[in-house]
Design an enzyme around this catalytic site. Structure first.
Site, PDB file in Angstrom:
ATOM      1  N   LYS A  80       8.436  65.432  98.372  1.00  0.00           N
ATOM      2  CA  LYS A  80       8.088  64.612  97.203  1.00  0.00           C
ATOM      3  C   LYS A  80       6.720  63.974  97.419  1.00  0.00           C
ATOM      4  CE  LYS A  80      10.193  60.949  94.311  1.00  0.00           C
ATOM      5  NZ  LYS A  80      11.324  59.999  94.216  1.00  0.00           N
ATOM      6  N   SER A 155      13.750  60.248  89.808  1.00  0.00           N
ATOM      7  CA  SER A 155      12.338  60.586  89.847  1.00  0.00           C
ATOM      8  C   SER A 155      12.007  61.801  90.722  1.00  0.00           C
ATOM      9  CB  SER A 155      11.544  59.380  90.353  1.00  0.00           C
ATOM     10  OG  SER A 155      11.883  59.071  91.683  1.00  0.00           O
ATOM     11  N   SER A 179      17.291  58.245  92.375  1.00  0.00           N
ATOM     12  CA  SER A 179      16.221  59.241  92.243  1.00  0.00           C
ATOM     13  C   SER A 179      16.387  60.514  93.070  1.00  0.00           C
ATOM     14  CB  SER A 179      14.875  58.609  92.581  1.00  0.00           C
ATOM     15  OG  SER A 179      14.399  57.895  91.478  1.00  0.00           O
TER      16      SER A 179
END
Lengths: 479, 98
Positions: A80, A155, A179
């Protein structure tokens, strides 16, 4: 979907380790897959093809030369974009950090590298991890590999979509209110939010520091377990890391190594199955619970009476911490900077230009709840409610070992469906935020699909530092 | 109720410029979220303590010895700042010239 494209970690590492296949072949296959899929999915913000292939060839040469293979030798992993990889851009999907290059590796990256992993690229996300759909990325959304008209969740939407599309073997995400678990559920993959403090955040771009955790997104529960065991542990660079919870009020943790299913008690919180839950999701979760019961687990109802307060509590504590953490992006130390002779103007204009709508909204909201006159009514009150939410779990865990719920109230929604109403979007996290507030581990595992073929996830919540129990039950859900 | 002047005040405190055309939307959004979190006032917290930290750790001290705060060189850290000069980060003057 198309799970066979990328192998599971254990099989891949064994094949690379005994020379049946080469890491360079596996890594090449991952990039080939990216070339075929990325125009549609946009899971990655950047691919490190040349360095990844170089590292893969080095792994192959070392193994050929007789080196002992490591647990992740030659395995391509995506990261990420809020986790620092030395020398690479870490933008947190924000204009603010669009050209910021990390000057060191996050501790988790160092640990993955030591275990032999190949870092193959950085994945898309909601800006600064604020969102549930990746629609808040400054660089365009990621699409759900199961239905390109739908969001992948967020996210960590890029990480979940990359794993689901077979573009990598595994990925890292971060979880502040859901997330990791929410996108994992919506993309039909496995996501683990570890116990707070189990995994170092050194090198993670902070969002809300009392809630943030790094964890794996994988195709199987066993893969999540392998990666978790590599990245966890105390880190002198992160003083919030702990080996085990010294002041946990939980009763003596048992040895789960040889624990029989019959001795694992599963609790079903009635508050998680009420209004707002999509009927197909409810049905899939209940069917899975029935299967678990049939395999020998004891299943009983439990109550978490303060559940309704979890999301409002989170939406006070999180923005408060956001407003403080993101103060560092001032146009002086990192990233985007608007020129002016006036220092205040540098701050005001750089932050105006660098942050997107949702980030600005949360910073202003956090500033509001922390300001004089409102602090007691909002922030102090939320902290007291937070202790009640933790107490709910302490009580429930006196009766059961694992708490099971849906991961999300509904399957993946369409782009734009919730963009106009922030609260509608926030409700995507209604079942996941409690684990962050209490600091306990939670695992999302696929448990079926809707009539339209959209994945559904089941959430397993455990006691502090009892990820092992979640893996045990999670593997049974997979069967 | 969040007034226009509240938004301007928050923008100033948060150091984020807000354009006049954006004020109304921000008023609406913030009010909407605050209405939602308002339900917390119904929670009976009684004597419940404020929970700020779930690990139970407090006052974690580092060894009293010099060590690198990150595994990076000064040049690398300095490069991250938009304006720098040799070993310094450059900042506009804090005091305005008369």
């Amino acid at each position: 979907m198309e799970k066979e494209i990328m192998p599971a970690i254990k099989a891949a590492a064994a094949a690379i380790g005994n020379g049946d296949t080469a890491s360079s072949k596996l890594v090449e296959r991952a990039f080939e897959r990216c070339r075929a899929k990325e125009d549609d999915i946009h899971a990655f913000l950047e691919l490190y093809e040349s360095s990844a292939l170089e590292e893969a060839r080095a792994v192959d040469a070392a193994i050929k030369g007789g080196d002992e293979p490591k647990p992740l030798s030659g395995i391509p992993i995506a990261v990420k974009d809020n986790i620092l990889v030395s020398g690479r851009i870490a933008s947190a999907a924000s204009r603010m950090l669009e050209s910021y290059h990390a000057s060191y590796d996050a501790t988790v990256i160092g640990r993955l590298r030591e275990a032999g992993a190949i870092i193959m690229g950085r994945t898309n996300m909601d800006e600064f991890a604020m969102g549930s759909s990746t629609e808040n990325s400054a660089f365009g959304p990621t699409k759900n590999p199961h239905d390109l008209s739908r969001i992948p969740g967020g996210s960590s939407g890029g990480s979940a979509a990359a794993v689901a599309a077979g573009e990598c073997v595994a990925a890292l995400g971060s979880d502040t209110g859901g997330s990791i678990r929410q996108p994992a559920a919506l993309c039909g993959v496995v996501g683990l939010k570890p116990t707070y403090g189990a995994v170092s955040r050194h090198g993670l771009i902070a969002m809300a520091s009392s809630l943030d955790v790094i964890g794996p997104i994988t195709k199987t529960v066993e893969d999540a377990e392998i990666i978790f065991n590599i990245i966890k542990g105390i880190d002198p660079f992160d003083s919030t890391t702990v080996e085990s919870n010294p002041k946990s009020e939980i009763r003596n943790p048992k040895q789960y190594q040889n624990l029989k299913f019959q001795n694992i008690r599963i609790g079903v919180p009635k508050e998680y199955f009420g209004a707002g839950l999509n009927p197909e999701v409810k049905q899939a979760v209940e069917a899975t619970l029935k299967n678990l019961q049939d395999s020998g687990f004891m299943v009983q109802e439990v109550s978490l009476p303060h559940t309704d307060y979890a999301l409002p509590c989170y939406y006070i504590i999180m923005p408060a911490e956001v407003s403080s953490n993101l103060a560092r992006f001032d146009g002086i130390r990192y990233g985007l900077s608007e020129k002016s002779d006036d220092l205040l103007e540098v701050y005001m204009k750089s932050r105006r230009k660098g942050f997107g709508d949702e980030v600005r909204r949360r910073i202003l909201l956090g500033t509001y709840v922390l300001s004089a006159g409102y602090y007691e009514a909002y922030y102090a009150k939320a902290q007291r409610v937070r202790s009640l939410i933790k107490r709910d779990f302490l009580r429930a865990f006196e009766e059961v070992d694992v708490i099971v719920s849906p991961t999300t109230p509904a399957p993946a929604f369409k782009f734009g469906e919730k963009s106009d109403d922030p609260v509608e979007m926030y409700l995507s996290d209604v079942y996941t935020v409690s684990a962050n507030l209490a600091g306990i581990p939670a695992l999302s595992v696929p448990c079926g699909k809707t009539g339209d073929g959209l994945p559904i996830g089941i959430q397993l919540i455990g006691r502090w530092f009892e990820e092992d129990v979640l893996f045990r039950v999670g593997k049974e859900v997979e069967h | 109720m969040i007034s226009r002047s509240d938004i301007h005040r928050l923008a100033e405190l948060a150091r984020i410029e807000v354009h006049e055309s954006e004020v109304e939307k921000l008023q609406h959004d913030l009010e909407h979220v605050l209405e939602y979190v308002e339900q917390l006032s119904r929670a009976e917290t009684g004597m419940a303590e404020a929970l700020t930290n779930v690990t139970g750790l407090s006052n974690v001290a580092a060894d009293d010895a010099a060590r690198a705060a990150v595994k990076a060189d000064t040049a690398g850290l300095l490069r991250a700042s938009p304006r720098h000069d040799q070993s310094f980060v450059k900042v506009p003057s804090v005091w305005k010239k008369k």
